[in-house]
Design an enzyme around this catalytic site. Structure first.
Site, PDB file in Angstrom:
ATOM      1  N   ASP A 206       0.816  -1.207   0.000  1.00  0.00           N
ATOM      2  CA  ASP A 206       0.000   0.000   0.000  1.00  0.00           C
ATOM      3  C   ASP A 206       0.857   1.268   0.000  1.00  0.00           C
ATOM      4  O   ASP A 206       0.700   2.122   0.858  1.00  0.00           O
ATOM      5  CB  ASP A 206      -0.913  -0.066   1.246  1.00  0.00           C
ATOM      6  CG  ASP A 206      -1.856   1.110   1.342  1.00  0.00           C
ATOM      7  OD1 ASP A 206      -2.336   1.571   0.296  1.00  0.00           O
ATOM      8  OD2 ASP A 206      -2.114   1.571   2.480  1.00  0.00           O
ATOM      9  N   GLU A 450       3.278  -8.378   6.926  1.00  0.00           N
ATOM     10  CA  GLU A 450       2.009  -8.962   6.504  1.00  0.00           C
ATOM     11  C   GLU A 450       2.136  -9.936   5.336  1.00  0.00           C
ATOM     12  O   GLU A 450       1.446  -9.794   4.319  1.00  0.00           O
ATOM     13  CB  GLU A 450       1.000  -7.863   6.164  1.00  0.00           C
ATOM     14  CG  GLU A 450       0.622  -7.023   7.364  1.00  0.00           C
ATOM     15  CD  GLU A 450      -0.572  -6.100   7.111  1.00  0.00           C
ATOM     16  OE1 GLU A 450      -0.993  -5.991   5.947  1.00  0.00           O
ATOM     17  OE2 GLU A 450      -1.061  -5.499   8.078  1.00  0.00           O
ATOM     18  N   TYR A 503      -6.806  -3.477  12.231  1.00  0.00           N
ATOM     19  CA  TYR A 503      -7.546  -2.254  11.879  1.00  0.00           C
ATOM     20  C   TYR A 503      -9.004  -2.399  12.282  1.00  0.00           C
ATOM     21  O   TYR A 503      -9.907  -2.326  11.458  1.00  0.00           O
ATOM     22  CB  TYR A 503      -7.374  -1.966  10.376  1.00  0.00           C
ATOM     23  CG  TYR A 503      -5.992  -1.436  10.084  1.00  0.00           C
ATOM     24  CD1 TYR A 503      -5.712  -0.080  10.182  1.00  0.00           C
ATOM     25  CD2 TYR A 503      -4.939  -2.303   9.773  1.00  0.00           C
ATOM     26  CE1 TYR A 503      -4.440   0.413   9.975  1.00  0.00           C
ATOM     27  CE2 TYR A 503      -3.656  -1.820   9.566  1.00  0.00           C
ATOM     28  CZ  TYR A 503      -3.411  -0.461   9.664  1.00  0.00           C
ATOM     29  OH  TYR A 503      -2.146   0.025   9.460  1.00  0.00           O
ATOM     30  N   GLU A 539       0.728  -2.053  14.115  1.00  0.00           N
ATOM     31  CA  GLU A 539      -0.022  -1.073  13.316  1.00  0.00           C
ATOM     32  C   GLU A 539      -1.420  -1.000  13.879  1.00  0.00           C
ATOM     33  O   GLU A 539      -2.012  -2.016  14.247  1.00  0.00           O
ATOM     34  CB  GLU A 539      -0.149  -1.488  11.841  1.00  0.00           C
ATOM     35  CG  GLU A 539       1.096  -1.339  11.024  1.00  0.00           C
ATOM     36  CD  GLU A 539       0.906  -1.711   9.542  1.00  0.00           C
ATOM     37  OE1 GLU A 539      -0.212  -1.565   9.020  1.00  0.00           O
ATOM     38  OE2 GLU A 539       1.892  -2.164   8.950  1.00  0.00           O
TER      39      GLU A 539
HETATM   40  C1  GCB Z   1      -1.459  -2.468   6.561  1.00  0.00           C
HETATM   41  C2  GCB Z   1      -0.154  -2.374   5.893  1.00  0.00           C
HETATM   42  C3  GCB Z   1       0.211  -0.955   5.515  1.00  0.00           C
HETATM   43  C4  GCB Z   1      -1.016  -0.252   4.967  1.00  0.00           C
HETATM   44  C5  GCB Z   1      -2.070  -0.199   6.054  1.00  0.00           C
HETATM   45  C6  GCB Z   1      -3.366   0.466   5.572  1.00  0.00           C
HETATM   46  O1  GCB Z   1      -1.766  -3.430   7.209  1.00  0.00           O
HETATM   47  O2  GCB Z   1       0.899  -2.981   6.600  1.00  0.00           O
HETATM   48  O3  GCB Z   1       1.245  -1.001   4.560  1.00  0.00           O
HETATM   49  O4  GCB Z   1      -0.737   1.027   4.484  1.00  0.00           O
HETATM   50  O5  GCB Z   1      -2.387  -1.497   6.440  1.00  0.00           O
HETATM   51  O6  GCB Z   1      -3.516   1.666   5.754  1.00  0.00           O
HETATM   52  O7  GCB Z   1      -4.187  -0.224   4.993  1.00  0.00           O
END
Ligand code: GCB
Length: 651
Positions: A206, A450, A503, A539
């Site tokens: 990403d 990931e 997330y 994260e």
């Molecule tokens: C993740 C990734 C990261 C992305 C982020 C997102 O899990 O490791 O590279 O930018 O999520 O914002 O989706």
């Protein structure tokens, strides 16, 4: 490899065959000394993208054989910089294939006339695959966009001798299933929908695949018998600091080595001789992280002096290495630095900014470090690739702890776990450890982000990769960052620390902040009860478009980002008392990505904008990190300044 894949390989990247040689010798950061000189080749280079259908015209017409301007039009291209955002040309922004860089380099007379001088051309980062010629003669080839490579060009410049030469660098940003990061070219061959020969590059990561000469290109010298590599590891025995050193010399079997360890006042605190040994420093000042101690980031300097009998008489070489004395260890629930529990109150970053893309830029780097300090952050992860060496040096100098990550991001298809990919990944770890092993700030290696670690080959792949990294560096823990379920992850058994991304209320149950606490609690308990290893929330975050406000909070507003972080913090505050050892917000700043319906000119999960202005959540984090530091390490002075003692090292 499918036929289609084979075709794209032939068309786009005939030279990308994983044939770059394995790393040989050391990769010491080029520093000036009494025996070493440095010359920057940064500035404007001539540039051309090979727009031919097969992207191969440059090789067919041998553009490296004569000045680039003679084979067609060129642009002025700044180095360091990504080329993508430098013009108004959309074709260049999204270009895939070979681009050509060229410039003249003027050489001091002594470099070309003194046979005792070794002249080295070093490229600090060329993304992704690079071939280098000097006056049309092939001198180097390298795969991988984030680590340096060098060519000894002494013979070339000294026969003649040449007072100047032309350096040409061809760079290809094509990613394949076996590159790091992986990618794939997809041809779209429905003539009713796409023009003839149409293709796109798909990636599973990403961030925008910026390309070009992202870091400095330099010429530097050493004597022909020279200090090629130094490895330093440190330990502590009561109040005695132990500095173990090993030095490699090239060019002669007959040399004498003296080492001298100086404190920040320039006072000699220990001395040794020979190519390996241990220095003992009574009452050593340890290297402590920022905010953990009133005197963080103490750096000694190791002065290495080599004397040898060269073919043309006596030769001396000097190299000075910053050394931080500290220990790192991991228990089943703690991460210890110098025997004391350390909490990663930190961020994830990207090398990314307007206009320059991933190009190294001192003002940007300094601004970012000042923002880290403002935040009270004590750490970051080099998501998702090794950063510039100057960044690591600043971390050493300011006490910012690093999880140093390889470019193993987006490893998602079975082919990217095969032997060819694994072999390359091992090589990248070798290059990365070789470059970064002496930084006290680096406390853990992350071999990937990931990956599809529930796929069958992932167990063998990560066991091999982690074992190999530990063999390269037995002093640091190794991890990879996962988003796989705790009961399906085949790589997790091999890591020292569980790094987990989630997330909640963003990609799942979006809009429902009320589920975060229960889901996060479950996430942590599942991982801990399965592995009994410390956990970092590596994260978490939410997008916020700066200036967009909604109360009650709605997704993409600053209020939602802040409220989501607050829900995470409630659980993190509990689990920090048990086995959670860190929290790294995603992300420090907004950054560019590929275009997609879920990205509004890039990823907006930054707590700062791409221009480094704070969003509401930056103030939340700032309050949190300073409070946590004050609570956890109350004995340090509250207003710890950036530590400036190590002015001895110039950049
Ligand atoms: C993740 C990734 C990261 C992305 C982020 C997102 O899990 O490791 O590279 O930018 O999520 O914002 O989706």
């Amino acid at each position: 490899m499918s036929l289609r894949w084979a075709a794209c390989w032939v068309v786009l990247s005939p030279l990308l065959c994983g044939c770059a040689p394995a790393p040989r010798g050391g990769m010491l950061y080029p520093r000036e000394s009494a025996s070493r000189e440095l010359k920057s080749l940064d500035g404007l280079w001539s540039f051309r993208a090979d727009l031919s259908v097969g992207r191969h015209q440059g090789f067919e017409q041998q553009w490296y054989r004569r000045p680039l301007r003679e084979s067609g039009p060129t642009l002025d291209m700044p180095v360091p910089s990504s080329f993508n955002d430098m013009t108004q040309d959309e074709q260049l922004r999204s270009f895939i294939g070979w681009v050509w860089y060229e410039r003249e380099a003027v050489l001091p007379q002594r470099w070309t006339q003194d046979p005792g001088t070794r002249v080295v051309l070093r490229v600090n980062s060329a993304h992704y695959y690079a071939i280098v010629w000097v006056n049309g003669i092939h001198v180097a080839e390298h795969e991988g966009g984030h680590l340096p490579f060098e060519a000894d060009i002494s013979k070339l410049v000294q026969s003649g001798p040449l007072s100047s030469f032309r350096v040409t660098i061809a760079i290809n940003n094509t990613l394949t299933l076996h590159t790091l990061p992986p990618g794939a070219i997809t041809y779209k061959d429905d003539p009713s929908r796409y023009p003839k020969g149409y293709f796109v590059q798909d990636t599973k990561f990403d961030f925008f695949n910026y390309a070009g000469l992202h870091r400095s290109v330099v010429l530097h010298t050493t004597p022909t018998t020279y200090i090629d590599d130094i490895t330093v590891t440190t330990d502590v025995d009561r109040d005695i600091g132990l500095v173990n050193y090993q030095i490699f010399v090239q060019g002669s079997e007959h040399f004498h080595l003296e080492v001298c360890l100086l404190d920040e006042d320039g006072k000699v605190v220990a001395k040794g001789t020979g190519n390996q040994g241990q220095l003992q420093v009574p009452n050593a000042q340890l290297w402590w992280p920022f905010l953990m101690h009133e005197r963080p980031a103490y750096l000694y300097s190791l002065e290495v002096r080599m004397n040898a009998q060269g073919t043309d008489g006596p030769v001396s070489d000097w190299y000075t290495l910053p050394v931080g004395i500290r220990t790192v260890s991991v228990t089943d629930s703690k991460f210890l630095i110098n025997g004391k529990p350390f909490f990663f109150n930190g961020v994830n970053k990207h090398e990314d900014a307007d206009i320059r893309g991933k190009g190294f830029d001192w003002p940007l780097v300094m601004k970012d470090f000042n923002l880290l300090r403002w935040l009270g952050a004590n750490s970051f992860r080099t998501s998702h690739y090794p950063y510039a060496e100057e960044v690591l040096q600043l971390c050493d100098r300011y006490g910012i702890v690093l999880i140093d990550e390889s470019p193993g991001v987006g490893i998602s298809l079975p082919q990217s776990f095969d032997n060819q990919s694994l072999e390359h990944h091992l090589q990248v770890m070798e290059e990365m450890v070789r470059r970064d092993k002496n930084h006290p700030a680096v406390v853990m290696w992350s071999v990937a982000n990931e990956p599809a670690s529930a796929l069958k080959p992932a167990g063998y792949y990560f066991k091999t990769l982690i074992d190999y990294t530990k063999a390269l560096d037995p002093t640091r823990p190794v991890t990879f960052v996962t988003h796989t379920r705790y009961d399906a992850d085949l790589g997790a058994p091999y890591v020292d620390v569980i790094c987990v991304n989630s997330y909640l209320s963003w990609y799942n149950d979006f809009g429902h902040l009320e589920v975060i606490q229960i889901q996060l609690e479950t996430q942590f308990e599942n991982w801990y009860n399965t592995y009994h290893k410390p956990i970092i929330q590596s994260e978490y975050g939410a997008e916020a478009i700066t200036g967009l406000h909604q109360d009650p909070p709605l997704m993409f507003s600053e209020e939602y980002q802040k409220a989501l972080l607050e829900q995470y913090h409630l659980v993190l505050d509990q689990k920090r008392k048990e086995y959670v050892i860190g929290e790294l917000i995603w992300n420090f700043a907004d950054f560019m990505t590929n275009q997609s319906p879920t990205r509004v000119i890039g990823n907006k999960k930054g707590i700062f904008t791409r221009q480094r202005q704070p969003k509401s959540s930056a103030f939340l984090l700032r309050e949190r990190y300073w409070r946590l530091a004050n609570e956890t390490w109350p004995h340090r002075s509250r207003e710890t300044p950036w530590h400036l003692g190590s002015r001895r090292f110039t950049f």
